[in-house]
Design a protein around this motif. Sequence first.
Motif, short mmCIF file in Angstrom:
data_model
loop_
_atom_site.label_atom_id
_atom_site.label_comp_id
_atom_site.label_asym_id
_atom_site.label_seq_id
_atom_site.Cartn_x
_atom_site.Cartn_y
_atom_site.Cartn_z
N HIS A 50 65.15 15.85 -48.55
CA HIS A 50 64.25 15.67 -47.49
C HIS A 50 64.27 14.54 -46.50
O HIS A 50 65.02 13.75 -46.67
N CYS A 51 63.60 14.74 -45.29
CA CYS A 51 63.72 13.99 -44.14
C CYS A 51 62.97 12.79 -44.50
O CYS A 51 61.76 13.07 -44.80
N PRO A 52 63.37 11.46 -44.68
CA PRO A 52 62.70 10.39 -45.02
C PRO A 52 61.41 9.92 -43.98
O PRO A 52 60.61 9.45 -44.26
N SER A 53 61.59 10.63 -42.48
CA SER A 53 60.87 10.34 -41.55
C SER A 53 59.39 11.37 -41.55
O SER A 53 58.31 10.99 -41.74
N CYS A 54 59.99 12.59 -41.52
CA CYS A 54 58.63 13.54 -41.63
C CYS A 54 58.35 14.37 -42.82
O CYS A 54 57.79 15.20 -42.88
N GLY A 55 59.57 14.31 -43.73
CA GLY A 55 59.29 14.88 -45.09
C GLY A 55 60.02 16.28 -45.36
O GLY A 55 59.72 16.94 -46.17
N PRO A 75 71.08 14.57 -37.89
CA PRO A 75 69.71 14.60 -37.49
C PRO A 75 68.93 15.59 -38.33
O PRO A 75 69.69 16.34 -38.76
N CYS A 76 67.94 15.02 -38.42
CA CYS A 76 66.60 16.14 -39.17
C CYS A 76 66.79 17.22 -38.18
O CYS A 76 66.17 17.12 -37.07
N PRO A 77 66.48 18.46 -38.68
CA PRO A 77 66.25 19.97 -38.03
C PRO A 77 64.86 19.71 -37.37
O PRO A 77 64.50 20.47 -36.56
N ALA A 78 63.86 19.18 -38.02
CA ALA A 78 62.33 19.31 -37.70
C ALA A 78 61.99 18.10 -36.71
O ALA A 78 61.55 18.33 -35.44
N CYS A 79 62.50 16.95 -36.95
CA CYS A 79 62.07 15.81 -35.97
C CYS A 79 63.19 14.89 -35.39
O CYS A 79 63.05 14.12 -34.44
N GLY A 80 64.42 15.45 -35.62
CA GLY A 80 65.61 14.70 -34.74
C GLY A 80 66.20 13.75 -35.42
O GLY A 80 66.89 12.65 -34.89
ZN LIG Z 1 62.56 14.87 -39.91
#
Ligand SMILES: [Zn+2]
Length: 640
Positions: free
Chosen positions: A285-290, A239-244
């Motif tokens: 980097h997260c591919p969803s939120c960067g 999971p991305c720590p920012a957007c999950g």
């Molecule tokens: Zn993210």
Amino acid sequence: MRASVLELSPTERLAAKVRRGLAPPPELTVSEFSDRELMVTTGKYAGTRWQTSFAPYQRGILDAFHEPGVEIAVVMGSSQWGKTACAVCIVAYHIAHDPCPILVVEPTVDPMAKDFARNRLEPVIAASPILRDTVSKKRAKDSSNTILHKTFRGGSLAVGGANSAASLAARSTRLLILDEVDRYPAELPGEGSTLAIALKRTAAYRGRRRIFMPSSPTLKGASIDVWFQRGDQRRYFVPCPACGDMHPFLWENVQWDGPRVKPSDPGARGHVWRANHEPRTARLHCPSCGYGMGDAERLAVLQAGEWRPSAERSEPGIISFHMWEAYSPFSSLSEIVSGFLRARQAQKGGDNSEMHTWQNTTLGEPVEPDAGEGVEPHVLLMRREAFGDLDMPAGACCLTMGVDVQDDRLELLVIGWGPGEESWLVDRQTLPGHTEQPEVWKMLDEVLDHQYKHASGQRLPVQATCIDSGGHRTTMVYDYAARMAARRVFAVIGRDGQRPIVSSPSPRRWGRQQRQVPLYTIGVDAAKSLIVSRLKLTEKGAGYVHVPLVDWADDELAAQLTSERLVMRFTRGVPAQVWKKIRPRNEAFDCAVYALGALRLLHPDLELLAQRLAGIDPPPPAPKPQRERWLPPRRKGWLR
Ligand SMILES: [Zn+2]
């Protein structure tokens, strides 16, 4: 109330047997067993308890065989994710908890099988009370427990090498560990496919066998790639720590300060080499939120990760995992990026081998075989440049020579080398004469005595020479190399297969006086790949090959230098790249291989030589040219 076996009818006895065979799986999983019973015995954390949660992706791999119906678990991955430790855990579990015949196959008996048994397995057994008790102690007169063979209640363990038919000899096994299958020989002479022989050992246990196959990949289409594709190709989603958002770690999402992304560059996978890279700033980097993760967050999110298949399971018994360095607690993002930048720089100099290794051992991905097309001869002729009345321009500061021995002539090529192994073809000659007679060798003396005109006004002799002893003038070559040893004339033999361009010499004795000469092995496949990729370079600088505008740099030279192509050859379905001649004569190409070998044996500091020739004083104290440890001292030993 359970009736005794004697009172049962044959049918009932069979039914009881089947029930036992279908008994519920043991309540402990491999990861639970490992957490409870095992110690870490190597590396930074030696002496601590094994914790699967330290590298949580290992849980799915360790427990693969607890999934119903799974017989084969394939892991295609980088070299440092805990592969050997996982293999040890699975073996340990089966020794202590689910005993059965076990076979571990390493690529070679010596050193790899011995190393696995002695340095990885043995210490784990010794550190675990339950394993120590299970594996009977080695007694002086008891041959049942050696390093490579052990027996225990309900089972046995053998550790062998894929290079040995004896290791794979008919011995039925339920747990089979096939380590690094891409390094196995494709076949054993007279026995057939190595992998097929090993897999056959499990035939009696079909339905409840367990085959663990972890390997770093090599080429696309080689063993581990094929087996990975046969499975469901799981990737570890975190999971991305920012957007999950759940996503797998991907190399294209790694960014660092310095370059800007240029997605069109295929070799770079989106990154362009420049001098001011800062690997320390690398983020995933997260591919969803960067959002960009550093190392600490990268390891923290692993705890909440899970394996997800990315393909349909085509064969029900096979599952497969992909693993690469970004998941590993044993490496950092900056190390990954630094490795990439080094490989990228070597690639700029025409050397693709380091990038291939990086893709195999860091990304855990197989590489496309090098394209078969080489350089076209006319391209070499078109790039010819005039050196004026000089033999070489300022850049070339060290000369080496390669000599090819034919029945009726010697063919030679002199190459000038500069920083970054930029090179200039300086001289090419054919010395006619029967090579079993001394005359033609005296002509070679003259070439060695010749001084070539350098742009600085100085004159440079050939510094090192390799002569091919692989033909049928071996004795003459040994004689010459012994006589001219002080001039760094080396007898060499070319060998194909995976080996470095030069390797340590083996002493050869010959003649009545049993004189001794060191014979050096040249890894021709590696040398040819490097030369061809350098001939393809179009930009002057590191690796580039300069061709002079002179008589001898003619159609024939260009044709010979481009006379071999890399082609795929399949041995029992296992692909390997081999060099194939596309024209009968290729002496110049062989000479170029030997001249490159001579440079590697000499191992000069080309930067320093260039500075000296340019009249720039080197910084004190002047460093000595680096020499490989195994090279003989210049004025001692075999020199007379
Ligand atoms: Zn993210």
